[in-house]
Design a protein around this motif. Sequence first.
Motif, short mmCIF file in Angstrom:
data_model
loop_
_atom_site.label_atom_id
_atom_site.label_comp_id
_atom_site.label_asym_id
_atom_site.label_seq_id
_atom_site.Cartn_x
_atom_site.Cartn_y
_atom_site.Cartn_z
N TYR A 258 0.74 -1.29 0.08
CA TYR A 258 -0.02 0.14 -0.08
C TYR A 258 0.71 1.31 0.00
CZ TYR A 258 -4.97 -1.45 0.28
OH TYR A 258 -6.01 -2.04 -0.18
N ARG A 259 2.03 1.21 -0.48
CA ARG A 259 2.93 2.46 -0.44
C ARG A 259 2.12 3.30 -1.61
NH1 ARG A 259 8.84 0.82 -2.01
NH2 ARG A 259 7.66 -0.61 -3.31
N ALA A 260 2.24 4.68 -1.37
CA ALA A 260 1.73 5.63 -2.34
C ALA A 260 2.84 6.32 -3.19
CB ALA A 260 0.96 6.74 -1.58
N ALA A 261 2.54 6.98 -4.44
CA ALA A 261 3.67 7.33 -5.05
C ALA A 261 3.75 8.91 -4.85
CB ALA A 261 3.22 7.06 -6.55
N CYS A 262 4.98 9.55 -4.54
CA CYS A 262 5.05 10.68 -4.41
C CYS A 262 4.65 11.65 -5.64
CB CYS A 262 6.28 11.45 -3.94
SG CYS A 262 7.80 10.97 -4.99
N PHE A 263 4.26 13.12 -5.34
CA PHE A 263 4.03 13.82 -6.49
C PHE A 263 5.15 14.69 -7.26
CE2 PHE A 263 -0.75 14.37 -6.23
CZ PHE A 263 -1.21 13.25 -5.56
N CYS A 264 6.20 14.62 -6.55
CA CYS A 264 7.32 15.20 -7.00
C CYS A 264 8.11 14.32 -7.83
CB CYS A 264 8.33 15.94 -5.67
SG CYS A 264 8.51 14.63 -4.45
#
Length: 302
Positions: A244-250
């Motif tokens: 459930y890791r999320a992807a950073c927007f940067c």
Amino acid sequence: MATEETGGLLVVVVDVNPVWWGSSKRKEKTSSTLPQCMEQIMVFVNAHQMASPQNKVAVIGSHANESRYLYPRKGSADIHQTEVLAQIKSKDGKYEQFAKVQSDVMKELKDLIARNPVVSHTDTLLSGSLAMALCYIKRMEKEAGVGQNLHSRILVIKAAEDSASQYMNFMNVTFTAQKQNVTIDACILSADSGLLQQACDITGGIYIKIPDIEGLLQYLLWVFLPPPSLRSNLILPPPIQVDYRAACFCHRMLISIGYVCSVCLSIFCAYSPICSTCHTAFKIKAAPLKLKKKKKSQASGI
């Protein structure tokens, strides 16, 4: 009001990324080609149609440059019109409906690859293909009429690796499928997909990574052919641990710990005084000084 069963709608999303299918690393592991894989998928599609005369099916090709309906073909009549089937002559005793599906899929697949000789990037447009699948399901549910119940699900056959840049679009599609009660299943041919793990867990689908592409048909018939209503009575592979890791927007990287914007909930791997998504400026407040507690003097014993 009693509901009338209209069968199940199965939308198969096939990853036809030419970069992955033509890579030398894949050829070292298996000798299966895209046409051979499509033949196994077509057997699975025909088996789904044989399970009930009211079952419906659609196939979407997910390319690196575009997503396209392989079946039903664009501009063609409805896939279940008997007038169209009557014009198709049976070859080698094959049922006309099966012949039409296989012929349309292979024609559109060849045209899709021929019209995209140059691949601009290596990422498969999976989120766009899933959005097309949900739009098709919504249209078919409206055409089913009032009082009719259409059980819809999506099967994703994924080959290439995940693209963190599609994280937001992918999660929006996943939560839309959950709201529409559409189950998303995933059959992985290569590296594990963290995005599809989350999609299957959220929508109640099955996620499985097959060890060998040559045995794809066995897994399709054994695991994904039964509808979700019957899976509780079957002995299926055990559930996996979902990433459930999320992807950073940067930097579009999967992270476990990061910074979240309090306004738009954007995720960043490093601290920034201004949110790059909603341009909100954050005020840095100095942390209050912690006062040291005085040690209480111990009373002397008598």
